[in-house]
Write an enzyme that holds these catalytic residues in place. Sequence first.
Site, PDB file in Angstrom:
ATOM      1  CG  ASP A  66      -6.765  75.979 -48.139  1.00  0.00           C
ATOM      2  OD1 ASP A  66      -6.434  77.016 -47.517  1.00  0.00           O
ATOM      3  OD2 ASP A  66      -7.723  75.267 -47.797  1.00  0.00           O
ATOM      4  CB  CYS A  80      -5.817  75.512 -44.635  1.00  0.00           C
ATOM      5  SG  CYS A  80      -6.034  74.554 -43.136  1.00  0.00           S
ATOM      6  CB  THR A 116      -9.098  75.579 -39.160  1.00  0.00           C
ATOM      7  OG1 THR A 116      -8.874  74.414 -39.981  1.00  0.00           O
ATOM      8  CG2 THR A 116     -10.519  76.062 -39.331  1.00  0.00           C
ATOM      9  CG  HIS A 150       8.296  68.474 -24.713  1.00  0.00           C
ATOM     10  ND1 HIS A 150       7.457  68.523 -23.623  1.00  0.00           N
ATOM     11  CD2 HIS A 150       9.496  68.954 -24.275  1.00  0.00           C
ATOM     12  CE1 HIS A 150       8.115  68.990 -22.570  1.00  0.00           C
ATOM     13  NE2 HIS A 150       9.357  69.283 -22.945  1.00  0.00           N
ATOM     14  CG  HIS A 197      10.730  65.013 -24.829  1.00  0.00           C
ATOM     15  ND1 HIS A 197       9.473  64.946 -24.300  1.00  0.00           N
ATOM     16  CD2 HIS A 197      11.462  65.800 -23.993  1.00  0.00           C
ATOM     17  CE1 HIS A 197       9.423  65.676 -23.193  1.00  0.00           C
ATOM     18  NE2 HIS A 197      10.611  66.199 -22.989  1.00  0.00           N
TER      19      HIS A 197
HETATM   20  C1  RB5 Z   1     -11.461  75.914 -46.985  1.00  0.00           C
HETATM   21  O1  RB5 Z   1     -12.715  76.501 -47.059  1.00  0.00           O
HETATM   22  C2  RB5 Z   1     -11.204  75.380 -45.589  1.00  0.00           C
HETATM   23  O2  RB5 Z   1     -12.027  74.296 -45.343  1.00  0.00           O
HETATM   24  C3  RB5 Z   1      -9.757  75.010 -45.437  1.00  0.00           C
HETATM   25  O3  RB5 Z   1      -8.969  76.130 -45.657  1.00  0.00           O
HETATM   26  C4  RB5 Z   1      -9.331  74.504 -44.065  1.00  0.00           C
HETATM   27  O4  RB5 Z   1      -9.771  75.341 -43.052  1.00  0.00           O
HETATM   28  C5  RB5 Z   1      -9.560  73.109 -43.807  1.00  0.00           C
HETATM   29  O5  RB5 Z   1      -9.181  72.580 -42.739  1.00  0.00           O
END
Ligand code: RB5
Length: 147
Positions: free
Chosen positions: A7, A64, A66, A97, A132
């Site tokens: 994203d 993304c 996180t 695993h 596994h």
């Molecule tokens: C976008 O602002 C952010 O929420 C997205 O990139 C991501 O971190 C969501 O898990």
Amino acid sequence: MIAIGCDHGGYNLKNALIEHFKKNNIEYIDFGCFSQESVDYPDYALKVCEAIVKGECDCGVLCCGTGIGMSIMANKVKGIRAAVVENTFSARYTKMHNNTNVICMGERVIGSGLATMLFDEWYNAKFEGGRHENRINIIKEYEEKNR
Ligand code: RB5
């Protein structure tokens, strides 16, 4: 063949990984997004994961902010085992695993140097099978029963 997607929050990290693929002659398909304009991460997680379950790609990388949103969506697709990775031990062992077919990374958490290292660690590791495999079969049985 690697499916890669992001994203807006993972756009720069995706580009850094693509540069790494190019340098190392790793084949990939880029499922977007293609700018830093705000988009919805589940749409891109689905594009990547559907390419994998259809057999068009072997495995995938999702970026993304996180890595977490991407992993939540990816793990809802039957046949996908996705993990957020932030350290080399987890990156290696989630292939050995869990036989993960997708890794997710957060551009707001890790830098591009670590991200490419994590990718290599995961991509070059081999699934150990054995006990596994039994555990993954439990996941697959659950997926079958709860379609
Ligand atoms: C976008 O602002 C952010 O929420 C997205 O990139 C991501 O971190 C969501 O898990």
